[in-house]
Write a protein that holds these residues in place. Structure first.
Motif, PDB file in Angstrom:
ATOM      1  N   GLU A  51      11.324  43.341 -28.821  1.00  0.00           N
ATOM      2  CA  GLU A  51      11.900  43.855 -30.072  1.00  0.00           C
ATOM      3  C   GLU A  51      12.438  45.253 -29.803  1.00  0.00           C
ATOM      4  O   GLU A  51      11.752  46.086 -29.230  1.00  0.00           O
ATOM      5  CB  GLU A  51      10.876  43.878 -31.200  1.00  0.00           C
ATOM      6  N   ASN A  83      14.660  50.171 -34.194  1.00  0.00           N
ATOM      7  CA  ASN A  83      15.093  49.661 -35.484  1.00  0.00           C
ATOM      8  C   ASN A  83      16.585  49.373 -35.624  1.00  0.00           C
ATOM      9  O   ASN A  83      16.965  48.316 -36.136  1.00  0.00           O
ATOM     10  CB  ASN A  83      14.707  50.642 -36.585  1.00  0.00           C
ATOM     11  N   PHE A 108      16.355  42.887 -42.401  1.00  0.00           N
ATOM     12  CA  PHE A 108      15.925  44.094 -43.118  1.00  0.00           C
ATOM     13  C   PHE A 108      16.629  44.050 -44.468  1.00  0.00           C
ATOM     14  O   PHE A 108      17.732  44.552 -44.645  1.00  0.00           O
ATOM     15  CB  PHE A 108      16.313  45.352 -42.343  1.00  0.00           C
ATOM     16  N   LYS A 127      11.593  47.439 -45.610  1.00  0.00           N
ATOM     17  CA  LYS A 127      11.359  47.648 -44.185  1.00  0.00           C
ATOM     18  C   LYS A 127      10.241  48.664 -44.063  1.00  0.00           C
ATOM     19  O   LYS A 127      10.376  49.783 -44.542  1.00  0.00           O
ATOM     20  CB  LYS A 127      12.647  48.169 -43.515  1.00  0.00           C
ATOM     21  N   ASN A 128       9.130  48.264 -43.456  1.00  0.00           N
ATOM     22  CA  ASN A 128       7.904  49.075 -43.444  1.00  0.00           C
ATOM     23  C   ASN A 128       7.541  49.468 -44.874  1.00  0.00           C
ATOM     24  O   ASN A 128       7.198  50.618 -45.156  1.00  0.00           O
ATOM     25  CB  ASN A 128       8.097  50.330 -42.592  1.00  0.00           C
ATOM     26  N   ASN A 177      10.618  43.009 -43.579  1.00  0.00           N
ATOM     27  CA  ASN A 177       9.845  43.652 -42.511  1.00  0.00           C
ATOM     28  C   ASN A 177       8.671  44.438 -43.110  1.00  0.00           C
ATOM     29  O   ASN A 177       8.866  45.424 -43.817  1.00  0.00           O
ATOM     30  CB  ASN A 177      10.739  44.607 -41.711  1.00  0.00           C
ATOM     31  N   GLU A 178       7.480  43.916 -42.842  1.00  0.00           N
ATOM     32  CA  GLU A 178       6.256  44.632 -43.239  1.00  0.00           C
ATOM     33  C   GLU A 178       6.272  45.045 -44.712  1.00  0.00           C
ATOM     34  O   GLU A 178       6.153  46.231 -45.055  1.00  0.00           O
ATOM     35  CB  GLU A 178       6.033  45.855 -42.345  1.00  0.00           C
ATOM     36  N   ASN A 182       6.558  39.335 -40.935  1.00  0.00           N
ATOM     37  CA  ASN A 182       5.660  40.125 -40.090  1.00  0.00           C
ATOM     38  C   ASN A 182       4.957  41.189 -40.925  1.00  0.00           C
ATOM     39  O   ASN A 182       5.489  41.626 -41.944  1.00  0.00           O
ATOM     40  CB  ASN A 182       6.455  40.819 -38.975  1.00  0.00           C
ATOM     41  N   ALA A 240       2.883  54.199 -39.275  1.00  0.00           N
ATOM     42  CA  ALA A 240       3.586  52.978 -38.845  1.00  0.00           C
ATOM     43  C   ALA A 240       2.613  51.875 -38.437  1.00  0.00           C
ATOM     44  O   ALA A 240       2.982  50.909 -37.803  1.00  0.00           O
ATOM     45  CB  ALA A 240       4.549  53.266 -37.690  1.00  0.00           C
ATOM     46  N   ASP A 291       1.868  42.405 -36.675  1.00  0.00           N
ATOM     47  CA  ASP A 291       2.346  43.442 -35.751  1.00  0.00           C
ATOM     48  C   ASP A 291       1.101  44.105 -35.188  1.00  0.00           C
ATOM     49  O   ASP A 291       0.371  44.771 -35.912  1.00  0.00           O
ATOM     50  CB  ASP A 291       3.234  44.453 -36.496  1.00  0.00           C
ATOM     51  N   TYR A 335      -0.740  46.538 -32.920  1.00  0.00           N
ATOM     52  CA  TYR A 335      -0.705  47.740 -32.079  1.00  0.00           C
ATOM     53  C   TYR A 335      -2.087  48.315 -31.833  1.00  0.00           C
ATOM     54  O   TYR A 335      -2.466  48.672 -30.733  1.00  0.00           O
ATOM     55  CB  TYR A 335       0.147  48.825 -32.760  1.00  0.00           C
ATOM     56  N   GLU A 343       5.647  42.091 -32.633  1.00  0.00           N
ATOM     57  CA  GLU A 343       5.554  43.490 -32.175  1.00  0.00           C
ATOM     58  C   GLU A 343       4.161  43.769 -31.629  1.00  0.00           C
ATOM     59  O   GLU A 343       3.178  43.441 -32.266  1.00  0.00           O
ATOM     60  CB  GLU A 343       5.786  44.451 -33.349  1.00  0.00           C
ATOM     61  N   PHE A 353       7.311  46.142 -28.673  1.00  0.00           N
ATOM     62  CA  PHE A 353       8.315  46.882 -29.460  1.00  0.00           C
ATOM     63  C   PHE A 353       8.836  48.027 -28.619  1.00  0.00           C
ATOM     64  O   PHE A 353       8.067  48.723 -27.954  1.00  0.00           O
ATOM     65  CB  PHE A 353       7.691  47.432 -30.740  1.00  0.00           C
TER      66      PHE A 353
HETATM   67  C1  DGJ Z   1       6.495  48.430 -37.267  1.00  0.00           C
HETATM   68  C2  DGJ Z   1       7.900  48.086 -37.772  1.00  0.00           C
HETATM   69  O1  DGJ Z   1       7.973  46.706 -38.095  1.00  0.00           O
HETATM   70  C3  DGJ Z   1       8.958  48.421 -36.750  1.00  0.00           C
HETATM   71  O2  DGJ Z   1      10.229  48.219 -37.342  1.00  0.00           O
HETATM   72  C4  DGJ Z   1       8.809  49.839 -36.286  1.00  0.00           C
HETATM   73  O3  DGJ Z   1       9.010  50.714 -37.360  1.00  0.00           O
HETATM   74  C5  DGJ Z   1       7.416  50.029 -35.712  1.00  0.00           C
HETATM   75  N1  DGJ Z   1       6.414  49.758 -36.742  1.00  0.00           N
HETATM   76  C6  DGJ Z   1       7.268  51.422 -35.201  1.00  0.00           C
HETATM   77  O4  DGJ Z   1       5.993  51.596 -34.755  1.00  0.00           O
END
Ligand code: DGJ
Length: 565
Positions: free
Chosen positions: A31, A34, A98, A102-103, A177-178, A276, A294, A329, A331, A353, A379
């Motif tokens: 990915e 953005n 998007f 988005k977020n 997105n999120e 996601n 994030a 997502d 992380y 991600e 990502f």
């Molecule tokens: C998750 C988002 O879905 C992405 O677009 C990006 O903003 C990442 N966070 C950055 O960490």
């Protein structure tokens, strides 16, 4: 194009696989940052890099503001060129819509939406000091936005079908997105408050009551008891006055909103679609070491309230059925816990991600082997150089065996995948060393033996065949691990290694050739099949019995002896 030739998800005995041009397709995805797909020129310098990283699928955004700058007037010229360019590098695409959010925030909506808050009303949150604050987040609970977003998405997907319906460069689409409310546990605008004080929709109450036994434990823990779930009461009366009731309220309305948008797209081109989500910390103490930026967050509103975290995952799965799956997502959280959570109800696992470092890269082996993932994508690879990218070597190795991986994924118990962090890594996974039962043997997998400090490890084990004499052949792929076998046959008094051969594989024919026969030190004198690290630490031990990994592929044939002889 006939429906069965379009990219689709084929359910298997254990999960599901992405089928592209009639064949199972494992996403070795990346990915991008953005807005990378907003510029053909910017992308021109990236396609070859993706190929050199052994990426086969690039994930990038298509935004509402980019395709419908004026209401009813569409411009797909940039994404058309992006698709043509990806095709010329033989890369597949997963496009991220998007749209409204988005977020959690509505920064990618067109200016004609941003400038019309009456028609496209916003979320109002209550600040810590009690003030009502209008946000940049458009409400999913009321207003006309869902129809405008669905219309734009329908036009986009219709166009996708026109320009790519035959070549299938685009294999999946992410819808929004999120999503979720940041800064509060729910939308507190007047209209949203009115809905909140109205009766909970019967379809939700009935679902929670009738599907009680299949609900994720994290949702059930938020509900008192299935018998209190009766129709005809408002949200606080039904579920109690709490931020988790707020979260369920938002999850229900977000899911129905995303469903409407996804349905509009599906009506034009039935590509697999998913959503996601930004994950909360949950019980991951390790994740809490990070600021909520994030990703992460303890309470709804710290993380996007209403997004499909484990406590509302069932609501999303029920009320957004046009989505092929719900994606995490990943992380900051415990990787095994996330993978297991998002296999809920046996849904296919796809991670759009995850971390782009070696810590993230080694985890793809567990995602694909243990959780049958369609893919697990880092990502921001676009801002790394090929030689600095941890995924380059992992994706190249995965590519060399992915036909066998996907065949084994379709079996109920022919593949195992795992990873080991360095023992002293500050975020080392606490997951116990894996022990698998496969083909009549117990396989105990550990970090590879060294005379010095043990390193990280990763890999897959695939059962290849069992012979009439009870011997079994396994393919071992990866580095930094070792396998001890124990026959489970009744009366076995001894299990040993018959053959352990390091292999190379002809990528044209798929044939394996023996690079070296391994034995002695390389099996700890017959005890374990060792897949060494690329640079094992000998700790200065004067007798050098550790070898470095070369091909990271081997076949091992094991046998058991019965006490009766
Ligand atoms: C998750 C988002 O879905 C992405 O677009 C990006 O903003 C990442 N966070 C950055 O960490």
């Amino acid at each position: 194009m006939p429906l069965n030739d379009l990219p689709h998800i084929a359910r298997t005995a254990t999960a599901g696989q992405l089928i592209v041009n009639g064949r199972p397709f494992l996403v070795r995805g990346a990915e991008l940052q953005n807005s990378s797909f907003s510029s053909v020129q910017h992308m021109a310098g990236l396609w070859q890099k993706m190929v050199d990283m052994s990426v086969n699928t690039v994930l990038g955004s298509v935004s509402w503001e980019m395709v419908e700058p004026r209401e009813g007037h569409f411009d797909f010229s940039v994404i058309d060129q992006v698709i043509r360019d990806a095709r010329s590098y033989n890369l597949k695409l997963i496009l991220l819509w998007f749209g409204t959010w988005k977020n959690g925030i509505s920064t990618y909506v067109p200016r004609w939406v941003k400038m019309s808050p009456k028609r496209f009303p916003r979320v109002v949150v209550q600040t810590r000091d009690g003030r009502a604050e209008v946000t940049e987040t458009i409400s999913c609970v009321h207003g006309a936005t869902v129809d405008a977003d669905a219309a734009a998405f329908r036009s986009f997907v219709r166009h996708l079908n026109e320009v790519d319906g035959e070549q299938n460069t685009v294999v999946m689409v992410q819808v929004q997105n999120e999503v979720g409310v940041l800064g509060d546990s729910r939308d507190r605008s007047d209209a949203a408050n009115e809905v909140y004080q109205s009766n909970v929709p019967s379809d939700l109450v009935r679902f929670l009551r009738e599907d009680w036994h299949t609900l994720h434990p994290d949702l059930k823990s938020k509900l008192e008891d299935r018998h209190t779930l009766v129709e005809g009461y408002n949200w606080p009366q039904t579920f109690g006055q709490s931020i988790y009731t707020d979260e369920m309220f938002m999850a229900y309305h977000y899911a129905r909103y995303v469903e409407k948008v996804a349905q509009a797209g599906q009506s034009e081109h039935s590509l697999p679609m998913f959503a996601n989500f930004w994950l909360n910390y949950g019980e991951d103490s390790m994740a809490k070491a990070y600021p909520t930026l994030a990703g992460g967050g303890d309470l709804p509103g710290d993380y996007p309230a209403g997004g499909a975290v484990s406590s509302v995952l069932d609501i999303w799965m029920k009320f957004a059925p046009s989505l092929s799956f719900i994606s995490p997502d990943t992380y900051l959280n415990d990787y095994h816990r996330v993978c297991s959570t998002y296999r809920h109800r046996k849904q296919p696992l796809f991670i759009p991600e995850q971390r782009r470092d070696e810590y993230g890269a080694r985890r793809i082996w567990a995602a694909v082997g243990e959780y049958r993932a369609i893919g697990s994508c880092p990502f921001a690879l676009d801002t790394l150089e090929v030689d600095d990218c941890a995924y380059t070597k992992h994706y190249a190795l995965m590519a060399s065996v992915e036909d066998l991986v996907m065949a084994a994924q379709r079996e109920t118990n022919s593949i195992a995948g795992f990873f080991f962090d360095e023992p002293d890594h500050k975020e080392a996974s606490s997951h116990p060393d894996p022990v698998f039962e496969m083909a009549g043997y117990e396989l105990t997998v550990e970090r590879a033996f060294t005379t010095g400090a043990q390193g990280a490890g990763y890999g897959l084990i695939i059962h290849r065949e069992t012979n009439s004499d009870g011997t079994a052949k396994f393919l071992l792929v990866g580095a930094g691990f070792q396998v001890k076998f124990r026959s489970l046959a009744t009366g076995t008094c001894f299990t040993g290694i018959l053959d352990f051969e390091e292999k190379t594989r002809d990528q044209e024919t798929g044939e394996f050739a023996t690079h070296r026969r391994l034995n002695g030190d390389e099996t700890r004198s017959g005890h374990q099949a060792i897949m060494p690290n690329e640079d094992p630490d000998d700790g200065g031990f004067p007798i050098n019995i550790c070898i470095p990994a070369v091909t990271k592929m081997a076949e091992c044939i094991v046998y058991g002896l019965s006490a009766e002889g």
